[in-house]
Design an enzyme around this catalytic site. Structure first.
Site, PDB file in Angstrom:
ATOM      1  N   TYR A  35       0.836  -1.206   0.000  1.00 13.01           N
ATOM      2  CA  TYR A  35       0.000   0.000   0.000  1.00 13.01           C
ATOM      3  C   TYR A  35       0.867   1.249   0.000  1.00 13.01           C
ATOM      4  CZ  TYR A  35      -2.729   3.846   1.899  1.00 13.01           C
ATOM      5  OH  TYR A  35      -3.282   5.090   2.110  1.00 13.01           O
ATOM      6  N   SER A  89      -8.678  -4.527  21.430  1.00 10.18           N
ATOM      7  CA  SER A  89      -7.348  -5.102  21.625  1.00 10.18           C
ATOM      8  C   SER A  89      -6.304  -3.994  21.671  1.00 10.18           C
ATOM      9  CB  SER A  89      -7.020  -6.068  20.480  1.00 10.18           C
ATOM     10  OG  SER A  89      -7.901  -7.176  20.494  1.00 10.18           O
ATOM     11  N   ARG A 100      -0.034   8.046  18.078  1.00 11.57           N
ATOM     12  CA  ARG A 100      -0.361   8.424  16.710  1.00 11.57           C
ATOM     13  C   ARG A 100      -0.910   9.845  16.660  1.00 11.57           C
ATOM     14  NH1 ARG A 100       2.404   4.717  16.244  1.00 11.57           N
ATOM     15  NH2 ARG A 100       2.062   2.743  15.135  1.00 11.57           N
ATOM     16  N   ASP A 113       4.739  -2.012  13.680  1.00 14.61           N
ATOM     17  CA  ASP A 113       4.065  -0.892  14.343  1.00 14.61           C
ATOM     18  C   ASP A 113       5.105   0.002  15.012  1.00 14.61           C
ATOM     19  OD1 ASP A 113       1.387  -0.845  13.850  1.00 14.61           O
ATOM     20  OD2 ASP A 113       0.779  -1.856  15.696  1.00 14.61           O
TER      21      ASP A 113
END
Length: 325
Positions: A140, A208, A223, A286
């Site tokens: 992506y 989660s 973020r 991540d």
């Protein structure tokens, strides 16, 4: 800005529909081109002309009457891009190449492109600037970066005026003057705020938390969240700032980070729901912190986000989620 005519590809999706609504509210004529593979016909704002079709066939509809194109049409799920890279190279890269050819043929010489922070991959510094290395970690991100390179070549060779806007985490919802509200309704949903709101709505048992041992104040990932209406306003400013022969790239974010736990706690306060958490292992790839430097957008577009408060972002998203369900 005087009234113009714009083609909005992917204008039935989340961000594209909000930008289309802002363009209409500013007095412009808008045509939405969308194949409805992930967008929604009901998301096309009232007053926009709608064409159901793929960007690969944009030459069928694009003509010299258009002043610019705003390009949102793309496949955008990171996980799916790993499993089906061929889909992403076809939709995102081949589709964008066909769109640029159609623009060249029709003499439409201005473009605003929906790019992404995924072009940077693992950050080497924080906040991330446009001069930081680009090293995407998924097909992506790689396809979006490829389109950025393609646009740069088009600007240099053919005088296109283009702005690529690299989003960080878009969130919230927008209530248009028409009374319609646009918000996130991805299927499958992968964004944190709507996932946590699904817990508050009772459609998901818990949220989660993927790792709580990151080098951040509370151990969870941080973020940068930007309100979708602030994002839309940046697109209108980008249209005005686009300059022939230049490919301008701007990060769009608040410049502030919020941790996963801060987001969950904010949703608890806004909804009054306890939001059960389930701890899970870290996900590969991540980064601990992803925060944008939006200094270039401030300087070149004259843009500053006005809805930077996380509570307000969640409140708008919650209002949309309750109406949707």
């Amino acid at each position: 800005m005087s009234a113009k005519k714009y083609l909005v590809t992917g204008g039935a999706g989340y961000v594209g529909s909000v930008v289309a609504a802002h363009l209409l509210e500013a007095g412009h004529a808008v045509t939405v081109l969308d194949d409805l593979s992930t967008g929604f016909r009901a998301g096309v704002p009232e007053g926009a002309e709608f064409v159901e079709g793929r960007i690969q066939d944009a030459a069928k509809w694009l003509d010299p009457s258009y002043d610019a194109v705003l390009h949102f049409a793309a496949s955008s799920q990171v996980g799916e891009s790993v499993a089906k890279p061929e889909k992403y190279w076809d939709n995102n890269v081949a589709g964008s190449m066909a769109l640029l050819a159609a623009m060249r043929s029709a003499g439409v010489r201005k473009l605003v492109f929906s790019s992404t922070a995924a072009t940077y991959g693992e950050p080497v510094s924080s906040p991330i600037t446009e001069t930081d290395p680009t090293a995407p970690t998924s097909p992506y991100g790689a396809t979006k970066l490829a389109v950025d390179h393609m646009i740069g070549g088009e600007c240099a060779a053919h005088g296109l005026a283009a702005v690529s806007l690299r989003y960080f985490n878009v969130a919230g919802a927008y209530a248009a003057r028409s009374g319609a509200t646009a918000g996130e309704r991805h299927d499958p949903e992968s964004h944190l705020i709507p996932l946590v709101l699904q817990v508050a709505l009772g459609t998901r048992p818990s949220i989660s938390v993927y790792g709580d041992d990151y080098p951040t104040p509370d151990g969870t990932c941080v973020r940068d969240y930007i309100h979708v209406a602030d994002l839309a306003e940046a697109h209108l400013r980008a249209l005005d700032a686009a300059t022939g022969g230049e490919h301008l790239i701007c990060n769009l974010g608040n410049g502030n980070g919020f941790s996963v736990r801060e987001v969950i706690e904010t949703v608890r306060k806004v909804t009054g729901h306890p939001i059960p958490e389930v701890m899970a292992a870290r996900r590969d790839g991540d980064p601990a912190v992803l925060v944008a430097s939006a200094e270039t957008a401030h300087r070149r577009l004259g843009w500053t986000p006005s809805r930077a408060d996380l509570t307000g972002i969640v409140e708008d998203a919650w209002a949309f989620a309750r109406a949707k369900y």
